[in-house]
Scaffold this motif. Structure first.
Motif, mmCIF file in Angstrom:
data_model
loop_
_atom_site.group_PDB
_atom_site.id
_atom_site.type_symbol
_atom_site.label_atom_id
_atom_site.label_comp_id
_atom_site.label_asym_id
_atom_site.label_seq_id
_atom_site.Cartn_x
_atom_site.Cartn_y
_atom_site.Cartn_z
ATOM 1 N N ALA A 1 -2.481 11.009 -1.540
ATOM 2 C CA ALA A 1 -1.452 9.976 -1.526
ATOM 3 C C ALA A 1 -0.241 10.407 -0.714
ATOM 4 N N LEU A 2 0.155 11.651 -0.843
ATOM 5 C CA LEU A 2 1.311 12.144 -0.096
ATOM 6 C C LEU A 2 1.001 12.232 1.393
ATOM 7 N N GLN A 3 -0.212 12.647 1.743
ATOM 8 C CA GLN A 3 -0.600 12.653 3.158
ATOM 9 C C GLN A 3 -0.597 11.239 3.726
ATOM 10 N N ALA A 4 -1.045 10.269 2.928
ATOM 11 C CA ALA A 4 -1.050 8.880 3.397
ATOM 12 C C ALA A 4 0.365 8.424 3.748
ATOM 13 N N LEU A 5 1.332 8.806 2.923
ATOM 14 C CA LEU A 5 2.718 8.437 3.202
ATOM 15 C C LEU A 5 3.270 9.199 4.405
ATOM 16 N N LEU A 6 3.018 10.493 4.464
ATOM 17 C CA LEU A 6 3.530 11.302 5.571
ATOM 18 C C LEU A 6 2.939 10.862 6.909
ATOM 19 N N HIS A 7 1.632 10.612 6.927
ATOM 20 C CA HIS A 7 0.968 10.315 8.194
ATOM 21 C C HIS A 7 1.127 8.861 8.618
ATOM 22 N N SER A 8 1.690 8.047 7.745
ATOM 23 C CA SER A 8 2.055 6.694 8.167
ATOM 24 C C SER A 8 3.553 6.583 8.445
ATOM 25 N N GLY A 9 4.272 7.706 8.260
ATOM 26 C CA GLY A 9 5.700 7.734 8.560
ATOM 27 C C GLY A 9 6.540 6.916 7.612
ATOM 28 N N HIS A 10 6.101 6.770 6.369
ATOM 29 C CA HIS A 10 6.834 5.925 5.430
ATOM 30 C C HIS A 10 7.944 6.706 4.733
ATOM 31 N N ALA A 11 9.047 6.036 4.497
ATOM 32 C CA ALA A 11 10.216 6.682 3.880
ATOM 33 C C ALA A 11 9.933 7.162 2.464
ATOM 34 N N LEU A 12 8.956 6.567 1.793
ATOM 35 C CA LEU A 12 8.638 6.989 0.427
ATOM 36 C C LEU A 12 8.071 8.404 0.374
ATOM 37 N N ALA A 13 7.723 8.975 1.523
ATOM 38 C CA ALA A 13 7.231 10.358 1.534
ATOM 39 C C ALA A 13 8.293 11.332 1.032
ATOM 40 N N GLU A 14 9.567 11.037 1.320
ATOM 41 C CA GLU A 14 10.630 11.961 0.923
ATOM 42 C C GLU A 14 10.769 12.077 -0.595
ATOM 43 N N PRO A 15 10.921 10.970 -1.317
ATOM 44 C CA PRO A 15 10.985 11.124 -2.781
ATOM 45 C C PRO A 15 9.687 11.666 -3.373
ATOM 46 N N ALA A 16 8.548 11.380 -2.723
ATOM 47 C CA ALA A 16 7.275 11.924 -3.218
ATOM 48 C C ALA A 16 7.245 13.440 -3.075
ATOM 49 N N LEU A 17 7.756 13.936 -1.962
ATOM 50 C CA LEU A 17 7.833 15.387 -1.773
ATOM 51 C C LEU A 17 8.752 16.026 -2.809
ATOM 52 N N GLU A 18 9.859 15.389 -3.057
ATOM 53 C CA GLU A 18 10.807 15.931 -4.035
ATOM 54 C C GLU A 18 10.184 15.968 -5.428
ATOM 55 N N ARG A 19 9.468 14.918 -5.798
ATOM 56 C CA ARG A 19 8.805 14.904 -7.104
ATOM 57 C C ARG A 19 7.763 16.009 -7.195
ATOM 58 N N TRP B 1 0.822 -1.235 0.000
ATOM 59 C CA TRP B 1 0.000 0.000 0.000
ATOM 60 C C TRP B 1 0.842 1.265 0.000
ATOM 61 N N PRO B 2 1.940 1.335 0.733
ATOM 62 C CA PRO B 2 2.806 2.512 0.545
ATOM 63 C C PRO B 2 3.309 2.626 -0.883
ATOM 64 N N GLY B 3 3.603 1.488 -1.511
ATOM 65 C CA GLY B 3 4.042 1.513 -2.896
ATOM 66 C C GLY B 3 2.952 2.039 -3.820
ATOM 67 N N ARG B 4 1.706 1.621 -3.563
ATOM 68 C CA ARG B 4 0.593 2.116 -4.377
ATOM 69 C C ARG B 4 0.377 3.611 -4.165
ATOM 70 N N ALA B 5 0.537 4.056 -2.917
ATOM 71 C CA ALA B 5 0.387 5.492 -2.649
ATOM 72 C C ALA B 5 1.472 6.287 -3.374
ATOM 73 N N TYR B 6 2.677 5.766 -3.340
ATOM 74 C CA TYR B 6 3.775 6.454 -4.036
ATOM 75 C C TYR B 6 3.510 6.502 -5.540
ATOM 76 N N GLN B 7 2.992 5.412 -6.079
ATOM 77 C CA GLN B 7 2.678 5.386 -7.505
ATOM 78 C C GLN B 7 1.597 6.406 -7.837
ATOM 79 N N ARG B 8 0.642 6.577 -6.927
ATOM 80 C CA ARG B 8 -0.388 7.601 -7.137
ATOM 81 C C ARG B 8 0.230 8.996 -7.134
ATOM 82 N N CYS B 9 1.225 9.204 -6.274
ATOM 83 C CA CYS B 9 1.923 10.494 -6.284
ATOM 84 C C CYS B 9 2.579 10.737 -7.644
ATOM 85 N N LYS B 10 3.128 9.714 -8.228
ATOM 86 C CA LYS B 10 3.819 9.854 -9.511
ATOM 87 C C LYS B 10 2.837 10.049 -10.663
#
Length: 915
Positions: free
Chosen positions: A756-774, A736-745
Motif C-alpha cells: 500500500a505504501l509503495q502504491a502511494l509513493l510510486h503514484s506520487g500521492h501526498a498521502l504517502a507522507e502521513p503513511a510513512l510517518e505512521r 484508490w489512494p484513500g483505500r491504499a492509505y487505509q490499508r497502510c493504517k
C-alpha cells in the motif's frame, strides 16, 4: 603493515603453490574482553613433503604478538609486513608444536572481519581472510585442521559461549567468569572457524534423521526476537530432510546452530555447525516481514545448511575456486526452493525470479569493467569477487551440467545424473580442498555417456571465459518437404583481458508450435521417430544447423520456442517479430518462455520509444504499447488457468537496469520516463482488469500464510493496487489512494503495508507522507522494518528531483546508523544502486553524494564501501553530461589518500575501461 597502505598486490591463479606446511590440529583458547581479547594458539604442524623446504609464513593483521614458543621453548622469528616468519624449524616429516600468544581489540574492529563486537555480543566473520585478525595462521582454504576451542568470559555479560562442533565441557571460573570447550570432529580451513559469546536466547528442536540419528537444532537470537524464529527453524528442518532425500547427504553433526546479528557485512556464513546470519535472513513474523522476506529466509537458511557438504566437507583449494562451493550451493538452494514450491506453476515462478536477477544484474557485470570468469584469473582483494558471476552464473553452469547429463528417455530433467555426479564428487574428495575442474570431472565420470562427458574440456570454458554469449537463431521452412531448419551461431563480446573467446558448450532446450498453438513432434533428420515435443540441442561450434522432419502438411512455418527454462545463461537473438512473441505468449507450454514472450513484447516497444525520444526533442510518446500487446496482456491477466504469481511476474515491466543494458547510450532519467509512461498506459488501459484483479485476489482479513499460492495472490493484488493508484493520479480520483492509505493504517501484515505504501509513493500521492510517518511511529523499535522504511524513501520515483534531498536529510535521522551495514545499504545503497534516475542528475549532485559516502564508509568498513563504489562502474555508456561527471567522481575518489585496497581495485578497473 595494515590493509590500508596502498593498493593490494595482485594474486594470480596460475601462481598457486601448495602450502609448505600443514596443520594437523589447533588448540585455541580465547579470553574474551572487548578491549583486549587474549588468544592462545597451540598448533601441531608438519612440513608438506611435496613442497621444497622453506620458512613458515603465518598471516596476521592488527594483532599484538606477545609470545612464540617452538616445542615449548623460545625461538627466533621476525615480522615481515603482515606475516610472521619462522625459519629455524625442525627438519623432516615429524610434527612439531608451535604456541602463539597474542591480543586483539574486538571493540575497535569496525570492518566486521575477524573477531568483533556487535551490541555487546562477540561475533566472528572469517571468510575470506578474517582469521588472520584473530591469530597468526596459515589463513588459506587448502590448510585444513582439527579445531578444539576453549572460550572464557564474564558469565553475566556473556552467558552463552558457542563455537564449531560439539560442546565437550563447560564450567565456572573464579571472579564470576565461566568457560566452554568445543571440539569439531571435522577438519576445516580457518575461514570456517566461528565463535559467538553474549546474551542470547535460543529456539531448540530435536530431530531424527532418515538414518535414525538424533540431532539438536538451535537458533540463537537477542532477547525479544525469539518469536520471529519459527520460520527459520522450519526452513532448516526442511533443508536437512531435502538434502538427505534428494542427494543422500545427511547432517553429520550432533548439533547444528544458527546465530543472528544485525551487524554483518554479508547475508550469512556457513561456518561448520555454527552458521552466523544477518538478522534479515533469520527473523520473520507477519507483522514485520514481507512475503519476499519469508522466501529469502527459507532460501538463505537452506543455502548455508547445504554448504555443510558443498563447501565444508569439500572446500576450495584456493579462492579462485570460490564458485566450486558458492555456485554449486546456489544451484542446490534454487532446486530446494523449487521443490518446496510444489506445483509446476510455482516452480516456474521461482525459476523466473532467479533468471530475472541474473539478467538484470549479472549480465550487466559481464558487460562492465568488473567482468570476470566464474573462476577468476587474478584479484587484488578477494572480497570484491563475491559477485553474481561467481554465485548466480556459477549456479547456471551447474544447472547446464545437470541438463547435459540427462537421459532424454529415463531422466529428462537430469536429476538422476546430477545425483550420481554429486555422490561421486563427495566420495572422491571428502575432507579435501579441490578445484572446479575436480567437480566437473566427477560429474562427467559419473555420467560417462553424457554430452557433458563427451565435451568436458570445451564445457569448462564456462569457468575460464568471462562475458555473456550471444546466440543468433535463423530459421527456414520448406512446406513441400515438411523440413524445418534451425541454424544457431554464437559469439561472445570481448571482456577485460579476454579479447577473443572460444566457443562455449550451450544446451538449447526447445519446442516447436504449430499455427494453432499445439506442440509439434520433434524429429531430427536421420532419426527413426520423434522423441518428444521438447528436447535439448547442444551448440558447441561457432555455427551449427539442425533439420527437423516429419512436418508435412504444415502450410506455415512453426513457431520456435527456444531456450526453454532458460537452459543456458546467454542472450538469444533472432529476427523474431511481434507475431512470434504473441504466439508464444498465448500458447507456449513452457512457463519461462511464455513469461519471456510478454517481456519481449514490452521491451521492444519501450526501446522503440527510447529511440524515438532520443531522436526528437526528448518528448516521450503518450502511447508506447500498441493495442495488440495491451489486449494480449489483458487476456493473460484474466486467464483463469494461470497462477496469480505468474501473472504478476508477466505484467511487471522490465527493470530500468535491464533496459539500460539493451542500449548503447544510457540516459537514466529518459529510461525512467519511458518506463513510467508504459506503467501509466497500462494502468489506464487495463483499469477494469486491475479492478477485477484487486477484488479477486486481495485478502481482507485472512490469516497470514507465506505459502507460494497465498503469496502469489497477494503479489497480484499489490500490483493491481499500485496500478489503480497510478490511474487515479491521471483521473483525479481520490478513492484508490484513500483505500491504499487505509490499508497502510489497518494492515494486518507487513506485505499489505509495504504494498500500500509503495502504491502511494510510486503514484506520487501526498498521502504517502502521513503513511510513512505512521509506519515509523508503529515500527520505530524494529530494526528490520526501519530498514524497509529507509529503503522505501530512497527508492521512490524522483518526481520533482527531491529524492536526493530526502536521502540527505535521512542521514541525520536519529534512527540512521551509518556503521550498521544493513542500515547503510537500506538508505545509501538503495539510492545509489536502485534509483538510477535520482542518482544520475544533470547537476552531478548524485555523484557528489556517492563520492562523499564511499569515502566516509571506506574509512571504517571497506567491504561495504566497495559494494557502494560499484554503483558507478558502468559509467562509460552514459550520455553526457552524466558520463563526464561520473568519471570525474570516480577519479576524485581514486586519488584520495589512504583508500582501502577493496575500493581501490573497483575504481582502478572502472577507470581502466576508459578508451
Amino acid at each position: 603493515m595494515t590493509l590500508r597502505e596502498g593498493p593490494a598486490h595482485l594474486v594470480r591463479r596460475h601462481d598457486y603453490t601448495a602450502p609448505a606446511f600443514l596443520i594437523d590440529s589447533v588448540d585455541l583458547t580465547l579470553d574474551l574482553d572487548p578491549a583486549k581479547t587474549r588468544v592462545l594458539n597451540r598448533m601441531r604442524l608438519r612440513r608438506n613433503p611435496a613442497v621444497p623446504a622453506q620458512p613458515l609464513r603465518l598471516d596476521g593483521v592488527e594483532i599484538n604478538l606477545a609470545r612464540v614458543l617452538l616445542n615449548g621453548s623460545g625461538c627466533s622469528f621476525r615480522i615481515e609486513g603482515a606475516q610472521l616468519v619462522l625459519e629455524r624449524l625442525p627438519e623432516g616429516p615429524e610434527p612439531f608444536d608451535l604456541e602463539l600468544f597474542s591480543t586483539c581489540s574486538p571493540q575497535k574492529n569496525t570492518q566486521l572481519m575477524g573477531l568483533y563486537l556487535s551490541q555487546g555480543t562477540f561475533f566472528t566473520q572469517c571468510e575470506a581472510e578474517g582469521f588472520r585478525r584473530i591469530s597468526y595462521f596459515l589463513d588459506r582454504p587448502d590448510v585444513m585442521a582439527r579445531f578444539r576451542v576453549t572460550l572464557r568470559a564474564d558469565r553475566a555479560a556473556y552467558p552463552v559461549l558457542l563455537s564449531n562442533g560439539n560442546l565437550v565441557e563447560q564450567g565456572d571460573l573464579e571472579g564470576g567468569r565461566h568457560y566452554a570447550v568445543w571440539d569439531d570432529p571435522h577438519p576445516k580451513p580457518s575461514y570456517l572457524f566461528a565463535l559467538v559469546a553474549g546474551k542470547l536466547v535460543q529456539r531448540e528442536q530435536k530431530i531424527i534423521s532418515r538414518s535414525g540419528k538424533a540431532h539438536t537444532l538451535q537458533i540463537y537470537v537477542r532477547p525479544g526476537d525469539l518469536d520471529k524464529t519459527e520460520h527459520a527453524m522450519n526452513a532448516l528442518m526442511a533443508a536437512i530432510a531435502w538434502d538427505e532425500a534428494r542427494f543422500g547427504l545427511p547432517l553429520d553433526l550432533e548439533r547444528f546452530m544458527i546465530v543472528a546479528t544485525s551487524d554483518f557485512n554479508m547475508g550469512a556464513m556457513e561456518n561448520k555447525g555454527l552458521n552466523i546470519f544477518n538478522t534479515k535472513y533469520v527473523l520473520a513474523s507477519p507483522a514485520s516481514a514481507t512475503d519476499a522476506d519469508y522466501a529469502n529466509v527459507e532460501s538463505v537458511v537452506a543455502h548455508e545448511y547445504l554448504h555443510n557438504w558443498s563447501g565444508n566437507r569439500v572446500t576450495c583449494r584456493d579462492w579462485f575456486q570460490l564458485s566450486l562451493k558458492e555456485g554449486l550451493t546456489v544451484f542446490r538452494d534454487q532446486e530446494f526452493s523449487q521443490d518446496m514450491a510444489g506445483s509446476v506453476s510455482a516452480r516456474a515462478v521461482k525459476r523466473i525470479e532467479d533468471v530475472r536477477l541474473l539478467r538484470s544484474n549479472q549480465f550487466a557485470e559481464d558487460a562492465g569493467p568488473m567482468a570476470h570468469p566464474v573462476r577468476p584469473d587474478q584479484y587484488a582483494e578477494i572480497n570484491n569477487f563475491y559477485t553474481l558471476t561467481v554465485y548466480e552464473k556459477g549456479a547456471e553452469v551447474v544447472r547446464m551440467m545437470q541438463t547435459l547429463v540427462s537421459d532424454a528417455a529415463l531422466d529428462p530433467l537430469g536429476r538422476a545424473g546430477m545425483a550420481r555426479g554429486l555422490r561421486l564428487y563427495f566420495e572422491r574428495h571428502d575432507g579435501q580442498a579441490v578445484t572446479c575442474d575436480d567437480f566437473a570431472q566427477a560429474m562427467a565420470d559419473a555420467n560417462p555417456g553424457s554430452a557433458l562427458a563427451q565435451q568436458l574440456d570445451a564445457f569448462k570454458r564456462w569457468y575460464a571465459q568471462a562475458g555473456t554469449p550471444r546466440v543468433q537463431a535463423c530459421t527456414e521452412y520448406d512446406p513441400a518437404l515438411g523440413h524445418y531448419t534451425l541454424s544457431l551461431s554464437q559469439h561472445c563480446p570481448p571482456t577485460p583481458g579476454q579479447p577473443h573467446k572460444e566457443p562455449f558448450v550451450i544446451p538449447v532446450t526447445l519446442g516447436l508450435l504449430g499455427p494453432d498453438g499445439r506442440a509439434l513432434p520433434l524429429q531430427l533428420e536421420g532419426e527413426g521417430q520423434a522423441v518428444a515435443d521438447s528436447r535439448t540441442l547442444v551448440l558447441s561450434e561457432p555455427q551449427q544447423r539442425w533439420v527437423f522432419t516429419g512436418l508435412a502438411g504444415l502450410q506455415s512455418a512453426p513457431t520456435p520456442s527456444l531456450l526453454r527454462g532458460f537452459s543456458a545463461p546467454v542472450i538469444l537473438q533472432g529476427d523474431f517479430d511481434a507475431a512470434h512473441w504473441l504466439a508464444l505468449l498465448a500458447h507456449d507450454s513452457d512457463p519461462f518462455n511464455r513469461w519471456e514472450a510478454g517481456q519481449q513484447l514490452l521491451l521492444r516497444q519501450m526501446l522503440a520509444a527510447l529511440r524515438q525520444s532520443a531522436e526528437s526533442d526528448g518528448t516521450i510518446p503518450a502511447t508506447v504499447l500498441d493495442a495488440t500487446t495491451v489486449q494480449a496482456l489483458s487476456a493473460v491477466l484474466r486467464q483463469p488457468g494461470l497462477d496469480p504469481a505468474f501473472k504478476e511476474l508477466l505484467l511487471t515491466l522490465p527493470s530500468e537496469a535491464y533496459l539500460a543494458e539493451q542500449v548503447q547510450q544510457v540516459d537514466p532519467p529518459r529510461i525512467h520516463a519511458v518506463r513510467q509512461a508504459v506503467r501509466s498506459q497500462l494502468a489506464q488501459a487495463l483499469y477494469v482488469d486491475w479492478l477485477w484483479a484487486y477484488e479477486a485476489h486481495h485478502e481482507p482479513r485472512a490469516a497470514y500464510r507465506p505459502d507460494p499460492a497465498s503469496s502469489g495472490r497477494r503479489a497480484l493484488a499489490g500490483l493491481a493496487l499500485g496500478m489503480l493508484c497510478l490511474a487515479a493520479r491521471s483521473n483525479g480520483d481520490t478513492v484508490w489512494p484513500g483505500r491504499a492509505y487505509q490499508r497502510c493504517k489497518d494492515a494486518a501484515h507487513m506485505t499489505e503495508l509495504q504494498q500500500a505504501l509503495q502504491a502511494l509513493l510510486h503514484s506520487g500521492h501526498a498521502l504517502a507522507e502521513p503513511a510513512l510517518e505512521r509506519m515509523h511511529q508503529r515500527y520505530r523499535h524494529d530494526e528490520l522494518v526501519l530498514d524497509k522504511w529507509f529503503a522505501l524513501q530512497a527508492s521512490a520515483p524522483d518526481q520533482n528531483g527531491t529524492v536526493l534531498a530526502r536521502v540527505k536529510a535521512l542521514l541525520q535521522h536519529p534512527d540512521f546508523k551509518l556503521r550498521n551495514p544493513n542500515r547503510a545499504r537500506s538508505l545509501i545503497g538503495t539510492f545509489c544502486h536502485a534509483n538510477p534516475a535520482a542518482l544520475h542528475r544533470p547537476d552531478g549532485a548524485g555523484y557528489a553524494f556517492w563520492r562523499e559516502r564511499v569515502l566516509e564508509i571506506d574509512a571504517f568498513n571497506p567491504q561495504v564501501a566497495a559494494r557502494l563504489a560499484r554503483a558507478l562502474e558502468r559509467w562509460q555508456p552514459l550520455v553526457e553530461p552524466y558520463r563526464s561527471a561520473a568519471r570525474q567522481a570516480l577519479a576524485d575518489v581514486a586519488r584520495h589518500p589512504g583508500l582501502s585496497p577493496d575500493v581501490h581495485e573497483i575504481l582502478t578497473r572502472a577507470l581502466a575501461s576508459d578508451a
